[in-house]
Structures are given as structure tokens and as C-alpha cells.
Design a protein around this motif. Structure first.
Motif, PDB file in Angstrom:
ATOM      1  N   LEU A 155       0.832  -1.208   0.000  1.00 43.48           N
ATOM      2  CA  LEU A 155       0.000   0.000   0.000  1.00 43.48           C
ATOM      3  C   LEU A 155       0.867   1.259   0.000  1.00 43.48           C
ATOM      4  O   LEU A 155       0.525   2.264  -0.644  1.00 43.48           O
ATOM      5  CB  LEU A 155      -0.936  -0.011   1.206  1.00 43.48           C
ATOM      6  CG  LEU A 155      -1.998  -1.121   1.218  1.00 43.48           C
ATOM      7  CD1 LEU A 155      -2.780  -1.096   2.536  1.00 43.48           C
ATOM      8  CD2 LEU A 155      -2.954  -0.986   0.036  1.00 43.48           C
ATOM      9  N   GLU A 156       1.988   1.215   0.704  1.00 46.22           N
ATOM     10  CA  GLU A 156       2.897   2.368   0.714  1.00 46.22           C
ATOM     11  C   GLU A 156       3.509   2.587  -0.671  1.00 46.22           C
ATOM     12  O   GLU A 156       3.620   3.729  -1.138  1.00 46.22           O
ATOM     13  CB  GLU A 156       3.987   2.163   1.761  1.00 46.22           C
ATOM     14  CG  GLU A 156       3.469   2.277   3.185  1.00 46.22           C
ATOM     15  CD  GLU A 156       4.500   1.915   4.241  1.00 46.22           C
ATOM     16  OE1 GLU A 156       4.376   2.386   5.391  1.00 46.22           O
ATOM     17  OE2 GLU A 156       5.439   1.150   3.913  1.00 46.22           O
ATOM     18  N   ILE A 157       3.878   1.493  -1.305  1.00 42.01           N
ATOM     19  CA  ILE A 157       4.391   1.609  -2.674  1.00 42.01           C
ATOM     20  C   ILE A 157       3.304   2.161  -3.589  1.00 42.01           C
ATOM     21  O   ILE A 157       3.566   2.992  -4.464  1.00 42.01           O
ATOM     22  CB  ILE A 157       4.890   0.236  -3.192  1.00 42.01           C
ATOM     23  CG1 ILE A 157       6.147  -0.189  -2.427  1.00 42.01           C
ATOM     24  CG2 ILE A 157       5.182   0.293  -4.688  1.00 42.01           C
ATOM     25  CD1 ILE A 157       6.619  -1.606  -2.756  1.00 42.01           C
ATOM     26  N   GLY A 158       2.072   1.717  -3.371  1.00 44.25           N
ATOM     27  CA  GLY A 158       0.957   2.221  -4.172  1.00 44.25           C
ATOM     28  C   GLY A 158       0.790   3.718  -4.033  1.00 44.25           C
ATOM     29  O   GLY A 158       0.530   4.428  -5.013  1.00 44.25           O
ATOM     30  N   ALA A 159       0.958   4.222  -2.821  1.00 39.55           N
ATOM     31  CA  ALA A 159       0.849   5.669  -2.591  1.00 39.55           C
ATOM     32  C   ALA A 159       1.934   6.417  -3.356  1.00 39.55           C
ATOM     33  O   ALA A 159       1.673   7.450  -3.989  1.00 39.55           O
ATOM     34  CB  ALA A 159       0.954   5.964  -1.091  1.00 39.55           C
ATOM     35  N   ILE A 160       3.157   5.895  -3.326  1.00 38.20           N
ATOM     36  CA  ILE A 160       4.275   6.527  -4.031  1.00 38.20           C
ATOM     37  C   ILE A 160       4.058   6.488  -5.540  1.00 38.20           C
ATOM     38  O   ILE A 160       4.275   7.485  -6.246  1.00 38.20           O
ATOM     39  CB  ILE A 160       5.602   5.835  -3.666  1.00 38.20           C
ATOM     40  CG1 ILE A 160       5.902   5.999  -2.179  1.00 38.20           C
ATOM     41  CG2 ILE A 160       6.746   6.380  -4.516  1.00 38.20           C
ATOM     42  CD1 ILE A 160       6.071   7.422  -1.723  1.00 38.20           C
ATOM     43  N   VAL A 161       3.641   5.332  -6.041  1.00 39.20           N
ATOM     44  CA  VAL A 161       3.387   5.190  -7.484  1.00 39.20           C
ATOM     45  C   VAL A 161       2.305   6.169  -7.933  1.00 39.20           C
ATOM     46  O   VAL A 161       2.407   6.778  -9.011  1.00 39.20           O
ATOM     47  CB  VAL A 161       2.993   3.735  -7.825  1.00 39.20           C
ATOM     48  CG1 VAL A 161       2.448   3.630  -9.260  1.00 39.20           C
ATOM     49  CG2 VAL A 161       4.187   2.799  -7.650  1.00 39.20           C
ATOM     50  N   SER A 162       1.282   6.348  -7.115  1.00 41.89           N
ATOM     51  CA  SER A 162       0.191   7.267  -7.456  1.00 41.89           C
ATOM     52  C   SER A 162       0.693   8.690  -7.656  1.00 41.89           C
ATOM     53  O   SER A 162       0.240   9.407  -8.549  1.00 41.89           O
ATOM     54  CB  SER A 162      -0.880   7.250  -6.362  1.00 41.89           C
ATOM     55  OG  SER A 162      -1.447   5.969  -6.228  1.00 41.89           O
ATOM     56  N   GLU A 192      -3.855  11.958  -7.766  1.00 44.19           N
ATOM     57  CA  GLU A 192      -4.076  12.417  -6.398  1.00 44.19           C
ATOM     58  C   GLU A 192      -5.139  11.599  -5.675  1.00 44.19           C
ATOM     59  O   GLU A 192      -4.993  11.261  -4.492  1.00 44.19           O
ATOM     60  CB  GLU A 192      -4.474  13.893  -6.432  1.00 44.19           C
ATOM     61  CG  GLU A 192      -4.761  14.509  -5.101  1.00 44.19           C
ATOM     62  CD  GLU A 192      -5.275  15.936  -5.252  1.00 44.19           C
ATOM     63  OE1 GLU A 192      -6.328  16.241  -4.676  1.00 44.19           O
ATOM     64  OE2 GLU A 192      -4.615  16.731  -5.951  1.00 44.19           O
ATOM     65  N   SER A 193      -6.202  11.248  -6.375  1.00 48.71           N
ATOM     66  CA  SER A 193      -7.287  10.484  -5.750  1.00 48.71           C
ATOM     67  C   SER A 193      -6.794   9.113  -5.298  1.00 48.71           C
ATOM     68  O   SER A 193      -7.157   8.639  -4.205  1.00 48.71           O
ATOM     69  CB  SER A 193      -8.454  10.317  -6.728  1.00 48.71           C
ATOM     70  OG  SER A 193      -9.015  11.565  -7.063  1.00 48.71           O
ATOM     71  N   ALA A 194      -5.968   8.474  -6.142  1.00 51.78           N
ATOM     72  CA  ALA A 194      -5.420   7.167  -5.778  1.00 51.78           C
ATOM     73  C   ALA A 194      -4.512   7.284  -4.558  1.00 51.78           C
ATOM     74  O   ALA A 194      -4.537   6.425  -3.662  1.00 51.78           O
ATOM     75  CB  ALA A 194      -4.651   6.569  -6.950  1.00 51.78           C
ATOM     76  N   PHE A 195      -3.703   8.355  -4.515  1.00 51.78           N
ATOM     77  CA  PHE A 195      -2.842   8.558  -3.343  1.00 51.78           C
ATOM     78  C   PHE A 195      -3.682   8.667  -2.073  1.00 51.78           C
ATOM     79  O   PHE A 195      -3.344   8.057  -1.041  1.00 51.78           O
ATOM     80  CB  PHE A 195      -2.003   9.826  -3.517  1.00 51.78           C
ATOM     81  CG  PHE A 195      -1.234  10.202  -2.271  1.00 51.78           C
ATOM     82  CD1 PHE A 195      -0.067   9.537  -1.934  1.00 51.78           C
ATOM     83  CD2 PHE A 195      -1.712  11.196  -1.425  1.00 51.78           C
ATOM     84  CE1 PHE A 195       0.624   9.863  -0.769  1.00 51.78           C
ATOM     85  CE2 PHE A 195      -1.024  11.526  -0.265  1.00 51.78           C
ATOM     86  CZ  PHE A 195       0.150  10.857   0.066  1.00 51.78           C
ATOM     87  N   LEU A 196      -4.761   9.416  -2.125  1.00 57.65           N
ATOM     88  CA  LEU A 196      -5.612   9.589  -0.951  1.00 57.65           C
ATOM     89  C   LEU A 196      -6.268   8.268  -0.537  1.00 57.65           C
ATOM     90  O   LEU A 196      -6.443   7.998   0.653  1.00 57.65           O
ATOM     91  CB  LEU A 196      -6.676  10.650  -1.228  1.00 57.65           C
ATOM     92  CG  LEU A 196      -6.160  12.088  -1.340  1.00 57.65           C
ATOM     93  CD1 LEU A 196      -7.271  13.024  -1.790  1.00 57.65           C
ATOM     94  CD2 LEU A 196      -5.572  12.557  -0.014  1.00 57.65           C
ATOM     95  N   ARG A 197      -6.617   7.441  -1.523  1.00 59.54           N
ATOM     96  CA  ARG A 197      -7.193   6.126  -1.204  1.00 59.54           C
ATOM     97  C   ARG A 197      -6.158   5.252  -0.498  1.00 59.54           C
ATOM     98  O   ARG A 197      -6.468   4.589   0.506  1.00 59.54           O
ATOM     99  CB  ARG A 197      -7.710   5.436  -2.465  1.00 59.54           C
ATOM    100  CG  ARG A 197      -8.987   6.042  -3.033  1.00 59.54           C
ATOM    101  CD  ARG A 197      -9.642   5.108  -4.032  1.00 59.54           C
ATOM    102  NE  ARG A 197      -8.791   4.865  -5.199  1.00 59.54           N
ATOM    103  CZ  ARG A 197      -8.773   5.622  -6.298  1.00 59.54           C
ATOM    104  NH1 ARG A 197      -9.544   6.692  -6.358  1.00 59.54           N
ATOM    105  NH2 ARG A 197      -7.994   5.322  -7.313  1.00 59.54           N
TER     106      ARG A 197
END
Length: 257
Positions: free
Chosen positions: A58-65, A71-76
Motif C-alpha cells: 500500500l505504501e508503494i501504491g501511494a508513491i506510485v500514485s 491524487e485520488s489514488a494517493f488519498l485512497r
């Protein structure tokens, strides 16, 4: 379990190569696999090792976003990470990336001028200014409150930025400040020398000023910028007055307190 490890390793490899499009597709596969293992939400029925892996995904997902400008994906991802950060089952395996993710969230709040949520987020974080990732947005917010936009601009340059992802949000923040100053300048001046506008708007060259002027439909001739005349008379304000007025961070903070 082996499939999870394989997908995880492939994701890390893609990110290390900065292949964020591929990483995004791999994240979708990984989240499905984690869902099948009931590991997208911390649970006592799931082993700590799998939960630690889920948190990292999930942390990698935030960085990739962020790299994909989503921005919406990062917030999710940020919202999905909160139960993991609060989980007592993971206390023995604290996240090495938590402060970076939270700091990026704080920086995003600054770009939105969301001061209320900013202060709510840092309220229960001890020694927030001692951490390089958390201290960066906290310092920027204080300078914004003071009207020290020159310090904010300098802090978004080069080695002063904690990471590549921070640089992306910092650039957005400077852009927000620049447009606010531009809007105030339109109301305060009939015209300005291009050289003065360069300094006022924190732009690197007079050519950049001319490009910015074109974006806002300002007229440029004989080395001056002429603003649209909405009123017959415009007050003559100093550059510092314009800068101090540009963003209402101080007023916003007073309202919260």
C-alpha cells in the motif's frame, strides 16, 4: 504465499526501474491477491509477516500514485494505510516509510490550503519537526503563515527537498502561491515591469514571466506587463504587501485557533 512474494518482488523491481505504469498494473494484481488472503485490513487471523507485506504494498501504491499524478489514488492508499499504522499487531515491525507517506499527505493538504486537516493530522505526532519528512511540510506551513514565500520557494529547490515525490508536491504548492500572487497583482496594479514580476512571482527568467503572462491573458509590451482593467483606479501597493496578502494562511490559522 509464494505468489504474493513473487508479485511483491516484481512490483519492487518495476518501481526501482521507475516503470510506474507497469507498477500500477502489478498493484492491481497484488491487491486482489491480498484480498483473497484477507490481508487488506489488519486482522488477528492474518500473520504479521503478510500484514507487513500488505502495508509495504500500500505504501508503494501511494508513491506510485504520486508519480502517475493520481491524487485520488494517493488519498485512497493513504486511507487504507491508516488501520495498518494504528495496528498493535504491527508494533514490533514499525514502518520505515510511514513518516514519508504522512509527510506527503501533509504537503498535499498545503497545496489545497486545507489547514484544518493539516493541524489535525500533526496534532498527535510527537517531535514532528525532528523528522526530515514530517518537518519539511510543517516548516513550509509556518513560513506560509508568516508570509515568507521566498523561503518556501527556496525550500522547494534541489537538495532541500526530502525526496523526488516531495519535489512534485512542492512544485504544485509554489504554483498555487504564484497564481494567488498573480490574482492579487491584477487587482493592485495597472502594470508592472517584467523584471519586477519575475521576482514577485518567483520565476527563473523574464521569458518564463512572458509565458506565464500569456497563460493569464496579460498584455506584455515595452518591457512591462499590463493587467486587465477591472476598475478605473487601482491602489498602488508595495510588492511586500501583495505577497503578504497573497494567501490567507495566517487568517485561516487564527480561525482554527
Amino acid at each position: 504465499m509464494s505468489n504474493l512474494q513473487s508479485l511483491h518482488q516484481s512490483l519492487v523491481s518495476s518501481v526501482s526501474k521507475k516503470d510506474y505504469e507497469t507498477a500500477s498494473k502489478q498493484l492491481s494484481q497484488l491487491k486482489i491477491a491480498l484480498l483473497q488472503h484477507n490481508a487488506l485490513i489488519p486482522s488477528a487471523d492474518v500473520s504479521a509477516d503478510i500484514l507487513v507485506g500488505s502495508r509495504e504494498v500500500l505504501e508503494i501504491g501511494a508513491i506510485v500514485s504520486i508519480h502517475l499524478g493520481d491524487e485520488s489514488a494517493f488519498l485512497r492508499y493513504y486511507a487504507q494505510l491508516q488501520p495498518f499504522y494504528a495496528s498493535q499487531a504491527l508494533n514490533k515491525s514499525p514502518s520505515k516509510n510511514k513518516n514519508k507517506i504522512v509527510g506527503l499527505y501533509l504537503l498535499l493538504l498545503l497545496t489545497k490550503n486545507n489547514i484544518a486537516d493539516f493541524h489535525t493530522t500533526i496534532e498527535n505526532i510527537p517531535d514532528v519537526e525532528q523528522d526530515v519528512f514530517l518537518g519539511y511540510p510543517v516548516t513550509l506551513e509556518r513560513w506560509l503563515m508568516e508570509g515568507s514565500y521566498d523561503k518556501v520557494w527556496l525550500a522547494t529547490k534541489g537538495s532541500r527537498v526530502p525526496s523526488e515525490e516531495y519535489a512534485m508536491f512542492s512544485e504544485v504548492l509554489v504554483g498555487t502561491i504564484r497564481h494567488e500572487i498573480a490574482s492579487c497583482s491584477e487587482k493592485a496594479y495597472a502594470s508592472l515591469p517584467v523584471s519586477n514580476a519575475k521576482q514577485l512571482l518567483f520565476l527563473d527568467s523574464e521569458g518564463a514571466v512572458i509565458e506565464f503572462a500569456a497563460e493569464r491573458n496579460w498584455e506584455v509590451r515595452d518591457g512591462r506587463i499590463y493587467f486587465p482593467q477591472e476598475e478605473a483606479d487601482k491602489a498602488s501597493l508595495s510588492s511586500q504587501s501583495i505577497i503578504n496578502y497573497a494567501i490567507g494562511y495566517a487568517q485561516e490559522l487564527e480561525n482554527i485557533v
